[in-house]
Design a protein around this motif. Sequence first.
Motif, mmCIF file in Angstrom:
data_model
loop_
_atom_site.group_PDB
_atom_site.id
_atom_site.type_symbol
_atom_site.label_atom_id
_atom_site.label_comp_id
_atom_site.label_asym_id
_atom_site.label_seq_id
_atom_site.Cartn_x
_atom_site.Cartn_y
_atom_site.Cartn_z
ATOM 1 N N UNK A 77 -2.774 -0.293 7.052
ATOM 2 C CA UNK A 77 -1.513 0.156 6.458
ATOM 3 C C UNK A 77 -1.615 1.626 6.059
ATOM 4 N N UNK A 78 -2.757 2.015 5.500
ATOM 5 C CA UNK A 78 -2.955 3.409 5.084
ATOM 6 C C UNK A 78 -2.787 4.358 6.272
ATOM 7 N N UNK A 79 -3.332 3.983 7.426
ATOM 8 C CA UNK A 79 -3.194 4.811 8.625
ATOM 9 C C UNK A 79 -1.756 4.792 9.148
ATOM 10 N N UNK A 113 12.631 -22.073 -2.959
ATOM 11 C CA UNK A 113 11.214 -21.713 -3.138
ATOM 12 C C UNK A 113 10.807 -20.602 -2.189
ATOM 13 N N UNK A 114 11.259 -20.699 -0.932
ATOM 14 C CA UNK A 114 10.910 -19.673 0.043
ATOM 15 C C UNK A 114 11.481 -18.319 -0.314
ATOM 16 N N UNK A 115 12.737 -18.301 -0.806
ATOM 17 C CA UNK A 115 13.353 -17.030 -1.199
ATOM 18 C C UNK A 115 12.657 -16.436 -2.416
ATOM 19 N N UNK A 116 12.302 -17.285 -3.398
ATOM 20 C CA UNK A 116 11.630 -16.799 -4.604
ATOM 21 C C UNK A 116 10.287 -16.171 -4.262
ATOM 22 N N UNK A 117 9.503 -16.859 -3.422
ATOM 23 C CA UNK A 117 8.209 -16.308 -3.009
ATOM 24 C C UNK A 117 8.425 -15.082 -2.117
ATOM 25 N N UNK A 118 9.464 -15.115 -1.285
ATOM 26 C CA UNK A 118 9.763 -13.974 -0.419
ATOM 27 C C UNK A 118 10.042 -12.706 -1.209
ATOM 28 N N UNK A 119 10.763 -12.832 -2.329
ATOM 29 C CA UNK A 119 11.034 -11.676 -3.187
ATOM 30 C C UNK A 119 9.722 -11.110 -3.740
ATOM 31 N N UNK A 120 8.833 -11.992 -4.168
ATOM 32 C CA UNK A 120 7.551 -11.522 -4.713
ATOM 33 C C UNK A 120 6.696 -10.880 -3.631
ATOM 34 N N UNK A 121 6.747 -11.416 -2.397
ATOM 35 C CA UNK A 121 6.013 -10.795 -1.287
ATOM 36 C C UNK A 121 6.579 -9.410 -0.992
ATOM 37 N N UNK A 122 7.906 -9.316 -0.949
ATOM 38 C CA UNK A 122 8.563 -8.029 -0.703
ATOM 39 C C UNK A 122 8.153 -6.992 -1.745
ATOM 40 N N UNK A 123 8.174 -7.365 -3.027
ATOM 41 C CA UNK A 123 7.794 -6.428 -4.084
ATOM 42 C C UNK A 123 6.301 -6.097 -4.024
ATOM 43 N N UNK A 124 5.473 -7.113 -3.807
ATOM 44 C CA UNK A 124 4.036 -6.886 -3.780
ATOM 45 C C UNK A 124 3.609 -5.974 -2.647
ATOM 46 N N UNK A 125 4.014 -6.308 -1.441
ATOM 47 C CA UNK A 125 3.603 -5.518 -0.284
ATOM 48 C C UNK A 125 4.358 -4.198 -0.197
ATOM 49 N N UNK A 126 5.644 -4.204 -0.598
ATOM 50 C CA UNK A 126 6.414 -2.957 -0.565
ATOM 51 C C UNK A 126 5.831 -1.910 -1.489
ATOM 52 N N UNK A 127 5.537 -2.297 -2.731
ATOM 53 C CA UNK A 127 4.979 -1.357 -3.694
ATOM 54 C C UNK A 127 3.553 -0.951 -3.313
ATOM 55 N N UNK A 128 2.791 -1.917 -2.790
ATOM 56 C CA UNK A 128 1.426 -1.597 -2.356
ATOM 57 C C UNK A 128 1.444 -0.596 -1.210
ATOM 58 N N UNK A 129 2.336 -0.795 -0.252
ATOM 59 C CA UNK A 129 2.450 0.128 0.881
ATOM 60 C C UNK A 129 2.940 1.495 0.422
ATOM 61 N N UNK A 130 3.859 1.501 -0.542
ATOM 62 C CA UNK A 130 4.325 2.761 -1.127
ATOM 63 C C UNK A 130 3.164 3.528 -1.738
ATOM 64 N N UNK A 131 2.297 2.834 -2.450
ATOM 65 C CA UNK A 131 1.131 3.464 -3.062
ATOM 66 C C UNK A 131 0.153 4.011 -2.040
ATOM 67 N N UNK A 132 0.032 3.324 -0.897
ATOM 68 C CA UNK A 132 -0.923 3.750 0.131
ATOM 69 C C UNK A 132 -0.523 5.051 0.812
ATOM 70 N N UNK A 133 0.653 5.572 0.500
ATOM 71 C CA UNK A 133 1.030 6.889 1.010
ATOM 72 C C UNK A 133 0.229 7.996 0.333
ATOM 73 N N UNK A 134 -0.234 7.740 -0.897
ATOM 74 C CA UNK A 134 -0.877 8.808 -1.670
ATOM 75 C C UNK A 134 -2.273 8.467 -2.172
ATOM 76 N N UNK A 135 -2.715 7.214 -2.072
ATOM 77 C CA UNK A 135 -4.067 6.872 -2.509
ATOM 78 C C UNK A 135 -4.823 6.247 -1.357
ATOM 79 N N UNK A 136 -6.158 6.231 -1.457
ATOM 80 C CA UNK A 136 -6.993 5.725 -0.372
ATOM 81 C C UNK A 136 -6.917 4.208 -0.298
#
Length: 274
Positions: free
Chosen positions: A10-12, A52-75
Amino acid sequence: MLWGTTFLIVHLAMRHSGPFFFVGLRFVTAGVVALVVFRRVLAGLTRQELFAGLAVGVSIFLGYGLQTLGLQTISSSKSAFITALYVPLVPLLQWLVLREAPRPLALVGIVLAFAGLVLLAGPEAGGGAVGPGELATILSAFAIAAEILLIGRFARRVDVRRITAVQLLSAGLLAWLVMPVLGETLPAFSWVWLGAALGLGAASVLIQLAINWAQRSVPPLRATIIYAGEPVWGGVVGRLAGDRLPPEAFAGAALVLLGTLVSGLRPQRRPDSR
């Protein structure tokens, strides 16, 4: 192991794509694969499974979205170790949300992890300050902790194949929906983001299906301790790829991992000698 190695990929990919376009493509790809593979059982989708799928989907979206956002500037190594904060966060959220008080060792793990986080963020973010990349990754850890708790709550009452398809597809579509809100545009075509998104999409089906299936019998706290292997592999792969972290960051990473392990320990009772 699969989860940990995705950090570097993802970082690359972030050199060629915006974060939410990439997350969207990754999980829409995974969702489409799940729809095709599990098409015969999707007709039985219930309202509970959809919710249940939508609730978990929202958490996946936030978790991976924010993590990927962070990988723009950190290793990738730093992202992996900060993300490990979700492990001691699980018992804390169980206490605050589900009213299930964590054991004393879990609280010790939380303190160790936060101390490690300060050391991790300090050297590259100006002393005790936390930069935007670190902050986004910290928030992603909360979302991932919520995902683990939600899966633990629903896993035994749903068909894991149907809920996996809903989770993945909803997470990807949400990522694409927020792009215009955040001003993110479509990236120029690159084989890097295309190959990474398609490969990670296929891996995400396996990972999410395994998580949904395994947490039917593995309680959330024990599952998080198993997941503690993620930042270890993420750090190893990042190191092999050339990431260089200062000594303070290694000490912080060790404290985060120590916190994750301590939070899952259960002291053995001494047998009654009478």
